[in-house]
Design an enzyme around this catalytic site. Structure first.
Site, PDB file in Angstrom:
ATOM      1  N   SER A 139       0.625  -1.360   0.360  1.00  0.00           N
ATOM      2  CA  SER A 139       0.136   0.239   0.087  1.00  0.00           C
ATOM      3  C   SER A 139       0.676   1.664   0.183  1.00  0.00           C
ATOM      4  O   SER A 139       1.588   1.333  -0.931  1.00  0.00           O
ATOM      5  CB  SER A 139      -0.986  -0.014   1.693  1.00  0.00           C
ATOM      6  N   GLU A 244      -1.518  -2.206  -8.557  1.00  0.00           N
ATOM      7  CA  GLU A 244      -3.007  -2.950  -7.257  1.00  0.00           C
ATOM      8  C   GLU A 244      -3.131  -1.835  -7.072  1.00  0.00           C
ATOM      9  O   GLU A 244      -2.708  -0.446  -6.629  1.00  0.00           O
ATOM     10  CB  GLU A 244      -2.791  -3.278  -6.718  1.00  0.00           C
ATOM     11  N   HIS A 314      -5.369  -5.406  -2.136  1.00  0.00           N
ATOM     12  CA  HIS A 314      -5.990  -5.007  -0.715  1.00  0.00           C
ATOM     13  C   HIS A 314      -6.856  -5.756  -0.309  1.00  0.00           C
ATOM     14  O   HIS A 314      -7.820  -6.540  -0.485  1.00  0.00           O
ATOM     15  CB  HIS A 314      -6.230  -3.176  -0.433  1.00  0.00           C
TER      16      HIS A 314
END
Length: 344
Positions: A139, A244, A314
């Protein structure tokens, strides 16, 4: 005699191709951290976000211990300034201190968030290069894992944070790559349709078939795009880019990909692996492109292998992906095969 425009373009394309072909070879000299072993001490840092309650931090420490490690919390891991675990200087100091501490074998972030871009220019990269160690997270940690690799050559790890769900799939992938030093095959969990006629989860879709070799770079698209134009953005020449994201409207995904295209990064790639774009939806307004259409628009013109749906992002079951390691992707099979160990 002056070269024709066609000759110039041909020579330019050839030069670009040589650069792309040469880039993976440099990964052979990449700086590798020592593999993690049971009983090692893992330093916990929180460069991206504060932990607002005691229990999540306690559970993160318990997870690291359950992996077989000892835990050393950073001095400021439980600090708070606004949404962050202390000031920028304090959060950077925790990371630098962990690299300097010879009793610490590796460093893992407690959580993601939004603060890593604020400190990438405050890390001691000479120290990190002198004392290479495992560093992992995902992230917002996309900033740090790519910045550290770009500045030092150290292979870093896009992997669960300490506060993630450490299910069996995530644990086995982490151990294979970071502890067992395997030239691992990174692939999705075995899908099961249950009593449905078709499998609906963990699916791979091939956007353009083919195989490609290159260094793995990437992570969260929004975070990565925010590094464009800086010395912390990855070298994409001949690379395999994995991406992502979560909770972004599709037009924002489009905007971030346009940033990568306009920066020249997309045109240098050997291949693309798309992980999960969790809850990335149209939003309000007069209409939206679909994610399929956005990905086709940006990636099909590259004429490189591309697949979508990798267990990166995630999601509960995550792959550990080494940033800077040489790998081969197979867009038809939906796999990434490491071409060597990512740790020493």
């Amino acid at each position: 005699m002056h070269a024709s425009r066609r000759q110039v373009l041909h020579l330019s394309a050839a030069a670009t191709g040589l650069l792309a072909a040469a880039a993976p070879a440099r990964a052979e000299g990449a700086l590798l951290a020592r593999r993690l072993r049971p009983g090692d001490t893992i330093g916990l840092v929180s460069p991206a976000n504060a932990t607002f309650e005691r229990e999540p931090l306690k559970m993160a420490m318990e997870a690291v211990q359950a992996l077989g490690f000892k835990v050393k919390p950073g001095q400021f891991v439980a600090a708070r300034r606004g949404p962050f675990a202390g000031t920028d200087a304090e959060r950077a100091a925790d990371i630098n201190a962990m690299f300097a501490d010879d009793s610490v074998a590796g460093i893992l972030a407690v959580t993601g968030g939004s603060g890593c871009n604020r400190i990438v220019d405050k890390l001691d990269y000479d120290l990190i290069k002198r004392k290479p160690k495992f560093l992992g997270g995902f992230s917002d940690l996309t900033s740090l894992v790519n910045a550290i690799h770009r500045q030092t050559g150290l292979v870093t790890f896009h992997c669960p944070v300490a506060g993630s769900e450490w299910n069996d799939f995530s644990v086995q992938s982490f151990k294979a790559v970071a502890m067992n030093a395997e030239a691992a095959l990174l692939r999705n969990p075995v899908a099961s349709s249950g009593d449905d006629l078709v499998t609906r989860d963990e699916r791979i879709s091939t956007i353009r078939p083919g195989r490609a070799q290159g260094r793995l770079v990437g992570g969260n698209l929004t975070v990565l795009a925010s590094l464009a134009g800086s010395p912390y953005f990855p070298d994409c020449r001949g690379a395999i880019l994995f991406l992502e994201d979560i909770n972004e409207y599709i037009y924002r995904i489009d905007r971030c990909l346009s940033t990568l295209r306009l920066s020249g990064a997309l045109g240098q790639l050997a291949g693309v692996v798309l992980g999960r774009f969790t809850k990335c939806e149209p939003g309000e307004g007069y209409g939206s492109l679909t994610l399929d259409e956005v990905f086709d628009d940006y990636f099909l013109p590259l004429n490189v292998p591309v697949f979508r749906g990798a267990a990166i992002g995630h999601i509960k079951r995550k792959l550990t992906v080494p940033v800077g390691a040489l790998a081969e992707m197979d867009a038809q099979a939906g796999t990434i095969r490491l071409l060597g160990a990512a740790v020493a």
